[in-house]
Design a protein around this motif. Structure first.
Motif, PDB file in Angstrom:
ATOM      1  N   PHE A   1       0.817  -1.208   0.000  1.00 35.25           N
ATOM      2  CA  PHE A   1       0.000   0.000   0.000  1.00 35.25           C
ATOM      3  C   PHE A   1       0.856   1.266   0.000  1.00 35.25           C
ATOM      4  O   PHE A   1       0.641   2.176  -0.795  1.00 35.25           O
ATOM      5  N   GLY A   2       1.848   1.323   0.903  1.00 36.07           N
ATOM      6  CA  GLY A   2       2.571   2.569   1.138  1.00 36.07           C
ATOM      7  C   GLY A   2       3.346   3.074  -0.053  1.00 36.07           C
ATOM      8  O   GLY A   2       3.401   4.285  -0.297  1.00 36.07           O
ATOM      9  N   ASN A   3       3.959   2.187  -0.818  1.00 37.42           N
ATOM     10  CA  ASN A   3       4.776   2.614  -1.945  1.00 37.42           C
ATOM     11  C   ASN A   3       3.969   2.884  -3.208  1.00 37.42           C
ATOM     12  O   ASN A   3       4.533   3.272  -4.231  1.00 37.42           O
ATOM     13  N   THR A   4       2.673   2.641  -3.160  1.00 34.53           N
ATOM     14  CA  THR A   4       1.859   2.792  -4.366  1.00 34.53           C
ATOM     15  C   THR A   4       0.827   3.905  -4.271  1.00 34.53           C
ATOM     16  O   THR A   4       0.300   4.346  -5.292  1.00 34.53           O
ATOM     17  N   MET A   5       0.558   4.394  -3.070  1.00 34.41           N
ATOM     18  CA  MET A   5      -0.588   5.292  -2.902  1.00 34.41           C
ATOM     19  C   MET A   5      -0.432   6.604  -3.669  1.00 34.41           C
ATOM     20  O   MET A   5      -1.418   7.155  -4.157  1.00 34.41           O
ATOM     21  N   LEU A   6       0.800   7.122  -3.796  1.00 36.51           N
ATOM     22  CA  LEU A   6       0.965   8.403  -4.478  1.00 36.51           C
ATOM     23  C   LEU A   6       0.753   8.295  -5.981  1.00 36.51           C
ATOM     24  O   LEU A   6       0.596   9.315  -6.658  1.00 36.51           O
ATOM     25  N   THR A   7       0.743   7.071  -6.519  1.00 31.16           N
ATOM     26  CA  THR A   7       0.505   6.933  -7.959  1.00 31.16           C
ATOM     27  C   THR A   7      -0.927   7.328  -8.327  1.00 31.16           C
ATOM     28  O   THR A   7      -1.185   7.685  -9.484  1.00 31.16           O
ATOM     29  N   ILE A   8      -1.841   7.270  -7.374  1.00 32.37           N
ATOM     30  CA  ILE A   8      -3.225   7.651  -7.665  1.00 32.37           C
ATOM     31  C   ILE A   8      -3.563   9.025  -7.106  1.00 32.37           C
ATOM     32  O   ILE A   8      -4.730   9.428  -7.109  1.00 32.37           O
ATOM     33  N   SER A   9      -2.559   9.765  -6.625  1.00 32.59           N
ATOM     34  CA  SER A   9      -2.836  11.106  -6.101  1.00 32.59           C
ATOM     35  C   SER A   9      -3.437  12.037  -7.156  1.00 32.59           C
ATOM     36  O   SER A   9      -4.276  12.884  -6.800  1.00 32.59           O
ATOM     37  N   PRO A  10      -3.070  11.925  -8.448  1.00 34.29           N
ATOM     38  CA  PRO A  10      -3.759  12.792  -9.427  1.00 34.29           C
ATOM     39  C   PRO A  10      -5.269  12.569  -9.448  1.00 34.29           C
ATOM     40  O   PRO A  10      -6.047  13.529  -9.570  1.00 34.29           O
ATOM     41  N   LEU A  11      -5.708  11.316  -9.334  1.00 34.26           N
ATOM     42  CA  LEU A  11      -7.138  11.035  -9.353  1.00 34.26           C
ATOM     43  C   LEU A  11      -7.807  11.438  -8.038  1.00 34.26           C
ATOM     44  O   LEU A  11      -8.955  11.887  -8.024  1.00 34.26           O
ATOM     45  N   LEU A  12      -7.087  11.283  -6.915  1.00 32.01           N
ATOM     46  CA  LEU A  12      -7.632  11.739  -5.634  1.00 32.01           C
ATOM     47  C   LEU A  12      -7.894  13.240  -5.680  1.00 32.01           C
ATOM     48  O   LEU A  12      -8.946  13.715  -5.240  1.00 32.01           O
ATOM     49  N   VAL A  13      -6.917  13.982  -6.225  1.00 36.67           N
ATOM     50  CA  VAL A  13      -7.037  15.439  -6.263  1.00 36.67           C
ATOM     51  C   VAL A  13      -8.118  15.882  -7.242  1.00 36.67           C
ATOM     52  O   VAL A  13      -8.938  16.762  -6.932  1.00 36.67           O
ATOM     53  N   THR A  14      -8.167  15.279  -8.420  1.00 37.79           N
ATOM     54  CA  THR A  14      -9.130  15.733  -9.433  1.00 37.79           C
ATOM     55  C   THR A  14     -10.546  15.237  -9.160  1.00 37.79           C
ATOM     56  O   THR A  14     -11.508  16.002  -9.290  1.00 37.79           O
ATOM     57  N   ASP A  15     -10.688  13.969  -8.783  1.00 38.36           N
ATOM     58  CA  ASP A  15     -12.029  13.385  -8.638  1.00 38.36           C
ATOM     59  C   ASP A  15     -12.650  13.638  -7.275  1.00 38.36           C
ATOM     60  O   ASP A  15     -13.875  13.842  -7.179  1.00 38.36           O
ATOM     61  N   HIS A  16     -11.853  13.619  -6.203  1.00 34.82           N
ATOM     62  CA  HIS A  16     -12.421  13.720  -4.854  1.00 34.82           C
ATOM     63  C   HIS A  16     -12.220  15.093  -4.224  1.00 34.82           C
ATOM     64  O   HIS A  16     -13.076  15.563  -3.463  1.00 34.82           O
ATOM     65  N   LEU A  17     -11.091  15.729  -4.548  1.00 36.12           N
ATOM     66  CA  LEU A  17     -10.776  17.013  -3.913  1.00 36.12           C
ATOM     67  C   LEU A  17     -11.038  18.208  -4.828  1.00 36.12           C
ATOM     68  O   LEU A  17     -10.755  19.342  -4.447  1.00 36.12           O
ATOM     69  N   SER A  18     -11.538  17.940  -6.032  1.00 34.74           N
ATOM     70  CA  SER A  18     -11.944  18.997  -6.976  1.00 34.74           C
ATOM     71  C   SER A  18     -10.814  19.950  -7.309  1.00 34.74           C
ATOM     72  O   SER A  18     -11.009  21.171  -7.372  1.00 34.74           O
ATOM     73  N   GLY A  19      -9.623  19.410  -7.504  1.00 36.57           N
ATOM     74  CA  GLY A  19      -8.461  20.232  -7.810  1.00 36.57           C
ATOM     75  C   GLY A  19      -7.934  19.991  -9.214  1.00 36.57           C
ATOM     76  O   GLY A  19      -8.451  19.171  -9.971  1.00 36.57           O
ATOM     77  N   GLY A  20      -6.856  20.727  -9.540  1.00 34.04           N
ATOM     78  CA  GLY A  20      -6.193  20.583 -10.826  1.00 34.04           C
ATOM     79  C   GLY A  20      -4.710  20.378 -10.644  1.00 34.04           C
ATOM     80  O   GLY A  20      -4.252  19.902  -9.605  1.00 34.04           O
ATOM     81  N   ALA A  21      -3.920  20.792 -11.642  1.00 34.26           N
ATOM     82  CA  ALA A  21      -2.470  20.579 -11.607  1.00 34.26           C
ATOM     83  C   ALA A  21      -1.834  21.306 -10.427  1.00 34.26           C
ATOM     84  O   ALA A  21      -0.932  20.783  -9.773  1.00 34.26           O
ATOM     85  N   VAL A  22      -2.292  22.532 -10.143  1.00 39.24           N
ATOM     86  CA  VAL A  22      -1.715  23.302  -9.035  1.00 39.24           C
ATOM     87  C   VAL A  22      -1.998  22.615  -7.701  1.00 39.24           C
ATOM     88  O   VAL A  22      -1.115  22.472  -6.849  1.00 39.24           O
ATOM     89  N   GLU A  23      -3.248  22.165  -7.523  1.00 38.62           N
ATOM     90  CA  GLU A  23      -3.608  21.495  -6.276  1.00 38.62           C
ATOM     91  C   GLU A  23      -2.866  20.167  -6.120  1.00 38.62           C
ATOM     92  O   GLU A  23      -2.475  19.790  -5.018  1.00 38.62           O
ATOM     93  N   LEU A  24      -2.667  19.462  -7.242  1.00 38.67           N
ATOM     94  CA  LEU A  24      -1.876  18.233  -7.194  1.00 38.67           C
ATOM     95  C   LEU A  24      -0.448  18.551  -6.771  1.00 38.67           C
ATOM     96  O   LEU A  24       0.166  17.810  -5.988  1.00 38.67           O
ATOM     97  N   GLY A  25       0.085  19.653  -7.279  1.00 39.21           N
ATOM     98  CA  GLY A  25       1.423  20.070  -6.874  1.00 39.21           C
ATOM     99  C   GLY A  25       1.509  20.337  -5.387  1.00 39.21           C
ATOM    100  O   GLY A  25       2.464  19.921  -4.724  1.00 39.21           O
ATOM    101  N   TRP A  26       0.486  21.004  -4.826  1.00 41.16           N
ATOM    102  CA  TRP A  26       0.484  21.272  -3.390  1.00 41.16           C
ATOM    103  C   TRP A  26       0.372  19.988  -2.584  1.00 41.16           C
ATOM    104  O   TRP A  26       1.024  19.828  -1.550  1.00 41.16           O
TER     105      TRP A  26
END
Length: 426
Positions: free
Chosen positions: A240-265
Motif C-alpha cells: 500500500f505505502g509505496n503505491t498510494m501516491l501513484t493515484i494522487s492525481p485522481l484523488l485530487v481531481t475526482d475527490h478534492l476537486s483540484g487541478g495541476a496546481v492542487e496536485l502540486g500542493w
C-alpha cells in the motif's frame, strides 16, 4: 583525478558527487510530474497511471539481486557514469518523440522500462558507495540529510513541474532532465570512489562465482533473524505505502476537486513532511535504539494516511495535512533503518544483501501497482489510502511484541559474513 579517502578529507569529494546526483534527481522529478499529468489529462485512467509506474518499477524488483551481485564486483563509479548516461539517452529519445508529435502511450511505457533498468544500477551503486566515502560515525547524519533532500525533491518537484507545464512544452521539460543528468556525470569523471576489498578465491566454473555470490547474499540476511522479520514487514507495508501516491492525481481531481496546481500542493505536502521528519531525526538523533524511531514512524505514517482516506469531498487542506504527517513518518521509518544496515553490513557484500532485500521487499509494491488501478477505478482512490493507513498503524502498535526486531541492533552478525562473502575471481 581526485581520490576520495573517508579517513581524510572526504566531505568535498563526496558532496560534489552527492550534489550532482541530487540536481539530476530534481530534473527527473520535474519530468516525471509532467509525464504523469500528461497521462492524467490524456486518459483519466488509474490503470494507465499505475501501469506507467509499474513498468518503471519492474526492473528494480526483478533485477535487484543480479544488479547487487554485479555491483559488488564492478567498479561502482563506472557503473554510475554508465547508468546516468543510459538514462539521459532514453529521456532524450522521449523528448524527440514529443517534439515530432508522434508520441504514444506505449512510448512512455518503453522509456520508463529502460530508465528503470538504469536507475536500478545507478541507485545501487550510489547506496553501496556511500559507506566507502563517508566515515561510519557520519552515516546516520548523511541518511538524515538524504531524507531531507528527498523531501525537498518531493516538495519542490511538483510545483516546478506545474510551472514548467505552464511555460514549456513537454519536449523542453524532458530536455532539461537530460541536461541535469550531465551534472551528475561530471563530478564522477574526476573523482575516484574507493572500492571494497575483494577476495581472490578461484572458481573452476567461470559462472560459478555469480551463483555462489548470489546465494551467499541471501544467506547473509536470512541468518539474521531480526532483519528477516523486518523484510517481511516491509514487504507487507509496501503493497500500500509505496503505491498510494501513484493515484494522487485522481484523488485530487475526482475527490478534492483540484487541478495541476492542487496536485502540486498535495505532493509537495508529502515532501514537506519528509523534510520536517528528516530535520527532527537529524537534530534529535532518535531513540537510543534506532529501531524504536522506525516503529514510531510506522505509527505516525499510519495516522496520516488514514486522515487522507477519511477526508471528506473537497477537503483539500485536511488531505494535505494528512499526507504531510505521512511524510514525517516516512523519514522516521527510513533514516534509522538505512543507517543501521549501512553500518552493520560489510561494504564488500552490501550490493548482494541490499539487492536481495530490494527484490523481496519491493516485489509486493509491484503487486500493489497491478492491483491499485482496478481497485481505484472500481471504488475510488480513498479506499487505498484508508487500507494502507490502518495496516501500517496496526504494525506500528504490535511490532514491539517481536523481540528480534526490537533487538536487531544487538544481534550478532550472521556467521556467513566476513571472508566467506568476499567477491570471488572467476
Amino acid at each position: 583525478m581526485i581520490q576520495l579517502d573517508k579517513n581524510g578529507a572526504w566531505a568535498g569529494g563526496f558532496f560534489s558527487i552527492w550534489t550532482g546526483q541530487t540536481l539530476s534527481a530534481l530534473g527527473t522529478r520535474v519530468a516525471q510530474f509532467a509525464l504523469v499529468w500528461w497521462l492524467t489529462e490524456e486518459t483519466g485512467s488509474a490503470t494507465i497511471l499505475a501501469t506507467s509506474f509499474l513498468v518503471a518499477f519492474l526492473p528494480g524488483v526483478l533485477l535487484a539481486p543480479i544488479v547487487g551481485t554485479l555491483i559488488d564486483r564492478w567498479n561502482r563509479r563506472i557503473v554510475m557514469i554508465a547508468a546516468d548516461t543510459f538514462i539521459a539517452a532514453a529521456m532524450a529519445a522521449l523528448a524527440l518523440l514529443f517534439w515530432m508529435g508522434t508520441i504514444e502511450i506505449w512510448h512512455i511505457y518503453a522509456v520508463n522500462l529502460l530508465t528503470g533498468v538504469g536507475h536500478a544500477f545507478q541507485s545501487m551503486a550510489m547506496v553501496t558507495s556511500t559507506p566507502m566515502m563517508v566515515p561510519e560515525r557520519h552515516l546516520a547524519r548523511i541518511q538524515g540529510t538524504n531524507q531531507t533532500v528527498y523531501g525537498v525533491l518531493s516538495m519542490g518537484g511538483p510545483p516546478l513541474g506545474a510551472l514548467a507545464l505552464a511555460v514549456f512544452e513537454m519536449h523542453t521539460i524532458l530536455a532539461i532532465d537530460v541536461l541535469t543528468a550531465a551534472l551528475a556525470i561530471g563530478p564522477l569523471i574526476f573523482i575516484l570512489i574507493p572500492q571494497p576489498a575483494r577476495s581472490k578465491v578461484k572458481q573452476t566454473n567461470r559462472y560459478a562465482w555469480f551463483l555462489a555470490d548470489l546465494r551467499e547474499g541471501l544467506e547473509y540476511f536470512w541468518t539474521w533473524k531480526g532483519l528477516r522479520y523486518l523484510i517481511v514487514i516491509a514487504a507487507v507495508l509496501n503493497f500500500f505505502g509505496n503505491t498510494m501516491l501513484t493515484i494522487s492525481p485522481l484523488l485530487v481531481t475526482d475527490h478534492l476537486s483540484g487541478g495541476a496546481v492542487e496536485l502540486g500542493w498535495f505532493n509537495s505536502a508529502w515532501g514537506a513532511g519528509i523534510i520536517l521528519g528528516g530535520i527532527v531525526v537529524g537534530t534529535w538523533g532518535g531513540f537510543r535504539r534506532r529501531i524504536m524511531t522506525t516503529i514510531l514512524g510506522w505509527i505516525v505514517f499510519g495516522i496520516g494516511t488514514i486522515c487522507v482516506g477519511l477526508a471528506p469531498s473537497g477537503a483539500l487542506v485536511f488531505s494535505i495535512a494528512g499526507i504531510a504527517l505521512s511524510g514525517v513518518g516516512s523519514s522516521f521509518i527510513n533514516a534509522p533503518l538505512r543507517a543501521i544496515l549501512q553500518a552493520r553490513i560489510e561494504p564488500a557484500v552490501q550490493g548482494r544483501v541490499f539487492g536481495a532485500m530490494e527484490s523481496l521487499t519491493q516485489s509486493t509494491t509491484m503487486l500493489g501497482l497491478i492491483t491499485i488501478g482496478p481497485v481505484t477505478d472500481a471504488f475510488g482512490p480513498r479506499l487505498w489510502f484508508l487500507m494502507g493507513g490502518v495496516l501500517t498503524l496496526f504494525v506500528g502498535i504490535t511490532v514491539r511484541m517481536i523481540p528480534s526486531v526490537v533487538r536487531i541492533e544487538d544481534e550478532g552478525l550472521p556467521e556467513s559474513s566476513g571472508h566467506r562473502l568476499g567477491v570471488r575471481e572467476p
